[in-house]
Design an enzyme around this catalytic site. Structure first.
Site, PDB file in Angstrom:
ATOM      1  N   GLU A   8      87.220 112.479  46.943  1.00 61.00           N
ATOM      2  CA  GLU A   8      87.759 112.789  48.268  1.00 61.00           C
ATOM      3  C   GLU A   8      88.445 114.147  48.233  1.00 61.00           C
ATOM      4  O   GLU A   8      89.011 114.531  47.199  1.00 61.00           O
ATOM      5  CB  GLU A   8      88.751 111.698  48.690  1.00 61.00           C
ATOM      6  CG  GLU A   8      88.077 110.332  48.800  1.00 61.00           C
ATOM      7  CD  GLU A   8      89.017 109.207  49.228  1.00 61.00           C
ATOM      8  OE1 GLU A   8      90.215 109.476  49.455  1.00 61.00           O
ATOM      9  OE2 GLU A   8      88.536 108.058  49.318  1.00 61.00           O
TER      10      GLU A   8
ATOM     11  N   HIS B  48      89.461 108.206  54.813  1.00 63.54           N
ATOM     12  CA  HIS B  48      90.440 107.339  54.116  1.00 63.54           C
ATOM     13  C   HIS B  48      91.661 107.066  55.015  1.00 63.54           C
ATOM     14  O   HIS B  48      92.815 107.289  54.615  1.00 63.54           O
ATOM     15  CB  HIS B  48      90.879 107.963  52.794  1.00 63.54           C
ATOM     16  CG  HIS B  48      91.421 106.943  51.829  1.00 63.54           C
ATOM     17  ND1 HIS B  48      91.277 107.033  50.488  1.00 63.54           N
ATOM     18  CD2 HIS B  48      92.122 105.787  52.037  1.00 63.54           C
ATOM     19  CE1 HIS B  48      91.865 106.008  49.889  1.00 63.54           C
ATOM     20  NE2 HIS B  48      92.394 105.227  50.824  1.00 63.54           N
TER      21      HIS B  48
HETATM   22  P1  NAI Z   1      94.522  92.474  46.857  1.00 66.16           P
HETATM   23  O1  NAI Z   1      94.873  92.690  45.435  1.00 66.16           O
HETATM   24  O2  NAI Z   1      95.437  91.701  47.717  1.00 66.16           O
HETATM   25  O3  NAI Z   1      93.071  91.767  46.917  1.00 66.16           O
HETATM   26  C1  NAI Z   1      92.001  92.117  46.099  1.00 66.16           C
HETATM   27  C2  NAI Z   1      91.168  90.874  45.870  1.00 66.16           C
HETATM   28  O4  NAI Z   1      89.974  91.255  45.188  1.00 66.16           O
HETATM   29  C3  NAI Z   1      91.874  89.837  45.014  1.00 66.16           C
HETATM   30  O5  NAI Z   1      91.824  88.574  45.642  1.00 66.16           O
HETATM   31  C4  NAI Z   1      91.068  89.846  43.719  1.00 66.16           C
HETATM   32  O6  NAI Z   1      91.040  88.580  43.070  1.00 66.16           O
HETATM   33  C5  NAI Z   1      89.705  90.239  44.218  1.00 66.16           C
HETATM   34  N1  NAI Z   1      88.800  90.790  43.203  1.00 66.16           N
HETATM   35  C6  NAI Z   1      89.117  91.573  42.147  1.00 66.16           C
HETATM   36  N2  NAI Z   1      88.004  91.898  41.468  1.00 66.16           N
HETATM   37  C7  NAI Z   1      86.981  91.314  42.112  1.00 66.16           C
HETATM   38  C8  NAI Z   1      85.580  91.277  41.887  1.00 66.16           C
HETATM   39  N3  NAI Z   1      85.008  91.908  40.857  1.00 66.16           N
HETATM   40  N4  NAI Z   1      84.808  90.567  42.739  1.00 66.16           N
HETATM   41  C9  NAI Z   1      85.386  89.892  43.789  1.00 66.16           C
HETATM   42  N5  NAI Z   1      86.698  89.889  44.037  1.00 66.16           N
HETATM   43  C10 NAI Z   1      87.485  90.595  43.220  1.00 66.16           C
HETATM   44  O7  NAI Z   1      94.249  93.912  47.464  1.00 66.16           O
HETATM   45  P2  NAI Z   1      94.331  94.341  48.992  1.00 66.16           P
HETATM   46  O8  NAI Z   1      95.717  94.728  49.340  1.00 66.16           O
HETATM   47  O9  NAI Z   1      93.628  93.344  49.805  1.00 66.16           O
HETATM   48  O10 NAI Z   1      93.474  95.709  48.930  1.00 66.16           O
HETATM   49  C11 NAI Z   1      92.073  95.672  48.717  1.00 66.16           C
HETATM   50  C12 NAI Z   1      91.534  97.097  48.518  1.00 66.16           C
HETATM   51  O11 NAI Z   1      91.798  97.876  49.694  1.00 66.16           O
HETATM   52  C13 NAI Z   1      92.155  97.856  47.370  1.00 66.16           C
HETATM   53  O12 NAI Z   1      91.132  98.544  46.684  1.00 66.16           O
HETATM   54  C14 NAI Z   1      93.035  98.865  48.040  1.00 66.16           C
HETATM   55  O13 NAI Z   1      93.177  99.999  47.244  1.00 66.16           O
HETATM   56  C15 NAI Z   1      92.245  99.158  49.292  1.00 66.16           C
HETATM   57  N6  NAI Z   1      93.037  99.742  50.393  1.00 66.16           N
HETATM   58  C16 NAI Z   1      92.442 100.714  51.162  1.00 66.16           C
HETATM   59  C17 NAI Z   1      93.135 101.296  52.193  1.00 66.16           C
HETATM   60  C18 NAI Z   1      92.489 102.328  53.051  1.00 66.16           C
HETATM   61  O14 NAI Z   1      93.186 103.165  53.635  1.00 66.16           O
HETATM   62  N7  NAI Z   1      91.191 102.329  53.193  1.00 66.16           N
HETATM   63  C19 NAI Z   1      94.527 100.942  52.499  1.00 66.16           C
HETATM   64  C20 NAI Z   1      95.021  99.835  51.693  1.00 66.16           C
HETATM   65  C21 NAI Z   1      94.295  99.301  50.662  1.00 66.16           C
END
Ligand code: NAI
Length: 426
Positions: free
Chosen positions: A283, A306
């Site tokens: 990015e 983003h």
């Molecule tokens: P979280 O940690 O609450 O949830 C992630 C989930 O993915 C967990 O339940 C975990 O068990 C699961 N997981 C991990 N590895 C996996 C795999 N190989 N296959 C299937 N499931 C798997 O995280 P949250 O807060 O929900 O964030 C998710 C993503 O969103 C993160 O990558 C974060 O960086 C991104 N994000 C992006 C934003 C944006 O501006 N686009 C803003 C906030 C977060």
């Protein structure tokens, strides 16, 4: 009453007051952190809050943090070892954002400084964007909009669908994934999810045993997994080949999770109806740098810079969330959700003093601390301890006794292995 840098000494008659009043705690908020942070702190009685708009170059930071107890930053301020060494009073670093890799976490921990952030304050913002994108993709709006910009009128219902009754496949059913699921159900979507952990299904969501099974059935696939070696390129040629013909794909998680070349191929071959992508393997570093991606120029792709979590509401709630963590750590010692530090959740300590003692995780520290207390005839009413492989954080609630004064605190600070210690007043 004479005051020292970290505590106040007692007179013969007055009760010992160890902790600095909130009016003497210096908080420095950089990078235009949302006003909600300063408001939360001011309301709680922290009157020394300095707000600055931009990030500071290192030379200026070194000056600015000399008397700072709490430093608030966003993603652009680099908190290096030099900055930590220049701020002997620093009690915690508060990142008013999600990421913390702008801070030298190891160096901060080695100095007994916890780092806080706001991992969930923008969850809802991401979920709303994803849902909007699901609707736009199933209606083929990106392409229709692109054509209209070129003067072409594509008024047609062909290939345009409601989301109601369609299946949404969520990969990663964590904070964002669950919110997306709940919002999607409210629109009548059938929600399925795949997660490596067993998760409580909210609403009528259905867990699916494998990623492949989810990809086979979903009309819209949306990724909400963290960046990890395990998720790197989890959506490659093989995974896109498993998706239903004509399905839509959304990624607002992390750029490294998708093999962009494979996605481009699936889109160009018409196997996918379209995609919405908010995050990219590379990015631009700033808004002045060019965004370069093989996805540019594809009419059926919604590209966003983003911004999944970038809303005023998210900024507002990040301000409050992190400021509250500061207040709790400062006034109660709770280190819950610190990213580099043992986490201790603490009850209030009305009526008792509370020692917060951070030390290297080595044998003998607790025994030495307890010896100081027993020599002073002090009654310990509660003790909480958490350690990680490097440091220990022990919290000791005690009732004041004659003879326990600022000199005793000095003794506690001189216990071998001590990194930091302070005492909170009742
Ligand atoms: P979280 O940690 O609450 O949830 C992630 C989930 O993915 C967990 O339940 C975990 O068990 C699961 N997981 C991990 N590895 C996996 C795999 N190989 N296959 C299937 N499931 C798997 O995280 P949250 O807060 O929900 O964030 C998710 C993503 O969103 C993160 O990558 C974060 O960086 C991104 N994000 C992006 C934003 C944006 O501006 N686009 C803003 C906030 C977060």
């Amino acid at each position: 009453m004479n005051s020292t840098s970290t505590e106040e000494r007692s007179t013969n008659s007055a009760p010992v007051r160890f902790s600095r009043p909130r009016t003497e705690i210096n908080v420095l908020l950089l990078e235009g952190i949302h006003q909600s942070a300063a408001d939360t702190l001011l309301e709680a009685g922290y009157s020394q809050v300095v707000q600055r708009d931009g990030a500071l170059p290192e030379a200026e930071i070194l000056q600015a943090v000399r008397d700072t107890h709490y430093l608030g930053i966003r993603s652009r301020t680099q908190v290096t070892e030099r900055v930590l060494d220049a701020s002997p009073q620093l009690r915690a670093i508060c990142c008013y954002c999600i990421g913390t890799n702008q801070v030298d976490l190891v160096a901060a921990r080695a100095r007994g400084i916890p780092v806080f952030n706001a991992p969930f304050s923008n969850t809802r913002s991401v979920a709303e964007l994803v849902l909007a994108e699901a609707i736009l993709l199933l209606r083929d709006i990106p392409r229709k909009s692109a054509l209209a910009h070129q003067g072409q009128w594509m008024k047609s219902a062909t290939g345009a669908f409601e989301v109601r009754g369609k299946s949404l496949g969520i990969v990663g059913y964590g904070h964002i994934g669950t919110q997306v699921g709940l919002l999607a159900e409210a629109l009548g979507m059938r929600v399925f999810f795949y997660d490596i952990e067993t998760k409580l299904a909210l609403g009528n969501a259905t867990p699916v045993r494998s990623l492949a099974a989810l990809l086979h059935t979903a009309d819209v696939v949306t990724l909400h997994v963290p960046e990890s070696p395990d998720t790197r390129n989890m959506m490659g040629h093989g995974a896109f080949a498993k998706m239903k013909h004509g399905a839509a794909f959304i990624n607002a998680s992390r750029g490294t999770v998708v093999d962009i070349g494979a996605l481009v191929e699936a889109l160009q071959e018409g196997r996918l109806r379209g995609a919405a992508v908010d995050v990219f393997p590379e990015e631009p570093k700033s808004n002045q740098d060019e965004f370069i991606s093989p996805l540019r120029g594809l009419d059926n792709v919604l590209l966003t810079p983003h911004v999944g979590g970038s809303t005023q509401e998210a900024q507002q709630s990040i301000g409050v969330e992190v400021a509250e963590k500061l207040i709790k750590y400062d006034g109660n010692g709770s280190s819950v959700s610190a990213v580099n530090f043992p986490q201790v959740s603490l009850p209030p300590h009305a009526g008792t003093y509370r020692l917060l003692h951070i030390h290297q995780n080595q044998p003998g520290v607790l025994a030495a601390l307890n010896a100081v207390f027993s020599q002073s005839g002090v009654n310990i009413s509660g003790q909480y301890l958490q350690t990680d492989d490097q440091i220990g954080y022990v919290v000791i609630d005690f009732e004041a006794a004659d003879g326990f004064d600022a000199e005793r605190l000095e003794q506690l600070k001189h216990v071998d292995g001590t990194l930091r210690a302070r005492i909170l007043n009742p």
